[in-house]
Write a protein that holds these residues in place. Structure first.
Motif, PDB file in Angstrom:
ATOM      1  N   LEU A   5      -7.483   3.156  -2.475  1.00  0.00           N
ATOM      2  CA  LEU A   5      -6.486   4.057  -1.895  1.00  0.00           C
ATOM      3  C   LEU A   5      -6.668   5.488  -2.405  1.00  0.00           C
ATOM      4  O   LEU A   5      -6.511   6.440  -1.650  1.00  0.00           O
ATOM      5  N   ARG A  41      -9.660   6.977  -0.667  1.00  0.00           N
ATOM      6  CA  ARG A  41      -9.340   7.259   0.730  1.00  0.00           C
ATOM      7  C   ARG A  41      -8.484   8.528   0.822  1.00  0.00           C
ATOM      8  O   ARG A  41      -8.756   9.431   1.604  1.00  0.00           O
ATOM      9  N   LYS A  42      -7.462   8.568  -0.053  1.00  0.00           N
ATOM     10  CA  LYS A  42      -6.487   9.660   0.002  1.00  0.00           C
ATOM     11  C   LYS A  42      -7.127  11.008  -0.347  1.00  0.00           C
ATOM     12  O   LYS A  42      -6.857  12.022   0.284  1.00  0.00           O
ATOM     13  N   GLU A  44       0.732   9.698  -5.323  1.00  0.00           N
ATOM     14  CA  GLU A  44       1.247  11.060  -5.096  1.00  0.00           C
ATOM     15  C   GLU A  44       2.002  11.569  -6.323  1.00  0.00           C
ATOM     16  O   GLU A  44       1.879  12.731  -6.709  1.00  0.00           O
ATOM     17  N   GLU A  95       0.651   4.163  -2.691  1.00  0.00           N
ATOM     18  CA  GLU A  95       0.370   5.552  -2.273  1.00  0.00           C
ATOM     19  C   GLU A  95       1.412   6.520  -2.832  1.00  0.00           C
ATOM     20  O   GLU A  95       1.077   7.613  -3.297  1.00  0.00           O
ATOM     21  N   GLU A 141       0.821  -1.217   0.000  1.00  0.00           N
ATOM     22  CA  GLU A 141       0.000   0.000   0.000  1.00  0.00           C
ATOM     23  C   GLU A 141       0.852   1.263   0.000  1.00  0.00           C
ATOM     24  O   GLU A 141       0.541   2.243  -0.661  1.00  0.00           O
ATOM     25  N   LYS A 142       1.967   1.184   0.759  1.00  0.00           N
ATOM     26  CA  LYS A 142       2.866   2.350   0.827  1.00  0.00           C
ATOM     27  C   LYS A 142       3.353   2.717  -0.572  1.00  0.00           C
ATOM     28  O   LYS A 142       3.342   3.882  -0.971  1.00  0.00           O
TER      29      LYS A 142
END
Ligand SMILES: [Zn+2]
Lengths: 476, 97
Positions: free
Chosen positions: A469, A472-473, A426, A422, A418-419
């Motif tokens: 994700l 969510r973000k 970005e 993410e 997930e990191k």
């Protein structure tokens, strides 16, 4: 387009009984493919005077199986007739066939093939021998000054399956042939994937016109093309007030057109009579009963069983069973796979489609149940995404490489960190900052961002997770 | 069934048998065929209402096991063919004229 001009199609399907080890009336090996010309022949199949034909008992058994599977009435006695014509591919000047006439009968009559609710009546089934193969030295029958003859094919056992003119369009003809092919494959009569093992004469007429026969069409997909071409041609003629005359035409599979046969069409006079070399043979009820007991599971019951036993949709079950090899692959793989619907979807939507799109045959594929099981396991355990599965399928099909091996070599395992995902999201937003406001107005923009992330991960990220994700973000 | 034999019928038979007859031969054949058919017409007078037609002197055919045997050696197989090429037998053109 004039829909009131209905078309009527009847098919005469010729299939090789490819499961036989010998020819129909002699003991020459029946596998003649890729042999030197005239190296698989004997006095019987060369048609030498005095040679006596004796029927292959397995051919009779296979014919009875087909008759039973199609629900036909079976003749009480097996009789053969001579069908006379003079042509270089038939040295004895007659083909041993069957005929409905005084004192003789076809082996079976009055059957049916069901396409769902639609019944296509079967008029009769004949057992007959194939003629020799003609090779045209210029490549064309029209320009060749002579014919080269290879008698290896002469005497190969065939069934002629004749329908009533119950077929109403090209699509229905294709469905009929697919169903028939599946029945013949389940009966182990004909491996229809062998080039030339299934040919058809197509009889087609349009309301107000006469019957046109297109001879010797080489494959089910050509049959579909023939019907589309002929119905358009005949409809156009009738709408212009022209007559569609009774004639024989040939299919030019390169140009995709039918061509009027140049041979003058007299009433066919084959002078059939019972073959004195082949006395009649009673077909007893006991014999038919014994054959009936050996009938394997047929397509209709297999479709029923697959959808019940595995809980897959009737549609999927039907598609699988129409290609016996595909249904076999499904059942073999299902022993080690849990999600049957997913397995059937993979086989139909990805595996079969990829092969069909390239005009390949299932038998060309190097994939075994082991390959499919491993591919499903990689999917189920989340090691790869469905996109990656689709991507490595061609390598599995063409090279027979194990899925695990391909995935390891190419580093195609799924990105589920997930990191990492993410960070990539970005990255995308830094490149196109306006996306943040856009997505809040229109949540569909999220799909666009998912696409960007997928590209950056080489399709290895799980799209569902990426979507989650992003939402969510960005608070969508 | 009464068949009347005339020159037209003989011409049709010629084309089916891939032979051609001279006018004299054709006239002879008309006579011969008529005579032969007369014999059959005589036989046709017999009342056979309750008799099953017989097509074979033998009552029952036989079957063969599906076991391959060696075919003929190729040279022997095509020995009698007048024209051959690369193992093929040469036959006539099938659309010529
Ligand atoms: Zn043979």
């Amino acid at each position: 387009m004039s829909s009131e001009l209905k078309i009527k199609v009847g098919l005469e399907v010729h299939v090789h009984i490819t499961s036989l080890k010998t020819k129909l009336f002699c003991s020459c090996p029946s596998n003649y493919v890729n042999l030197d010309p005239n190296s698989d022949v004997c006095p019987v199949c060369l048609g030498l005077p005095g040679a006596i034909p004796v029927l292959n008992e397995e051919a009779l058994r296979k014919a009875i199986m087909v008759a039973l599977a199609l629900g036909c009435d079976i003749a009480p006695s097996l009789m053969f007739s001579r069908k006379h014509y003079f042509y270089p591919d038939m040295a004895k000047n007659y083909q041993i066939s069957q005929y409905d006439g005084p004192g003789t009968a076809a082996i079976a009559k009055n059957g049916a093939v069901w396409l769902g609710e639609k019944k296509i009546r079967i008029r009769r089934i004949n057992i007959e021998e194939d003629p020799a193969k003609s090779v045209y030295p210029t490549g064309s029958i029209l320009t060749s000054p002579y014919t080269l003859l290879d008698y290896n094919r002469s005497g190969i056992g065939m069934l002629e399956i004749v329908t009533e003119p119950d077929i109403e369009d090209a699509k229905e003809a294709k469905s009929f042939l697919d169903k028939l092919k599946s029945i013949l494959e389940h009966l182990d009569v004909c491996d229809c994937s062998i080039e030339g093992s299934m040919r058809a004469d197509v009889n087609i007429s349009v309301t107000g016109g006469e019957r046109v026969e297109v001879k010797n069409v080489g494959s089910p997909s050509d049959v579909k093309d023939v019907i589309e071409y002929e119905s358009a041609r005949q409809r156009a003629a009738i709408l212009q007030g022209l007559k569609v005359q009774r004639e024989t035409r040939h299919w030019d599979s390169d140009r995709k057109v039918t061509v009027s046969s140049r041979v003058k069409e007299t009433d066919e006079d084959y002078r059939y009579f019972p073959d004195p070399d082949l006395p009649p043979l009673p077909i007893t009820k006991e014999y038919i009963e014994r054959v009936k007991e050996t009938l394997p599971e047929l397509p209709d019951s297999r479709i029923e069983r697959l959808s019940k036993q595995y809980g897959i949709s009737k549609y999927n079950a039907t598609v699988l069973v129409m290609d016996k090899a595909l249904a076999d692959l499904f059942e073999a793989a299902s022993a080690e796979v849990k999600d049957y619907e997913r397995l059937s979807n993979l086989l139909i939507n990805d595996y079969l489609r990829w092969i069909n799109d390239r005009n390949m045959k299932l038998s060309d594929s190097k994939a075994t149940p082991k390959h499919i099981v491993q591919l499903m396991q990689l999917l189920d355990s989340g090691v790869i995404t469905i996109k990656i599965a689709k991507e490595i399928l061609p390598t599995i099909i063409l090279e027979g490489k194990m899925p695990r091996e391909i995935v390891d070599e190419l580093g195609l395992t799924r990105v589920s960190d997930e990191k990492l995902i993410e960070t990539i999201i970005e990255e995308v937003i830094t490149e196109e900052p306006e996306l943040v406001t856009k997505v809040k107005k229109d949540p569909k923009v999220a799909n666009y961002i998912v696409g960007k992330v997928m590209r950056k991960t080489g399709k290895r990220a799980d799209p569902k997770l990426v979507n989650e994700l992003i939402r969510r973000k960005l608070g969508v | 069934m009464k068949v009347s034999v005339d020159e037209e019928l003989v011409r049709k038979l010629e084309s089916l048998a891939l032979i051609s007859l001279s006018p004299e031969e054709r006239r002879e054949i008309v006579k011969d065929l008529s005579r032969i058919l007369d014999f059959f017409n005589k036989i046709d007078e017999i009342n056979l209402e309750d008799v099953e037609p017989m097509f074979h002197p033998l009552s029952q055919g036989r079957l063969r096991k599906d076991q391959p045997r060696d075919p003929l050696p190729r040279d022997e197989a095509i020995k009698n063919a007048k024209k051959k090429k690369d193992g093929y037998i040469i036959g006539p053109s099938t659309t010529g004229g």
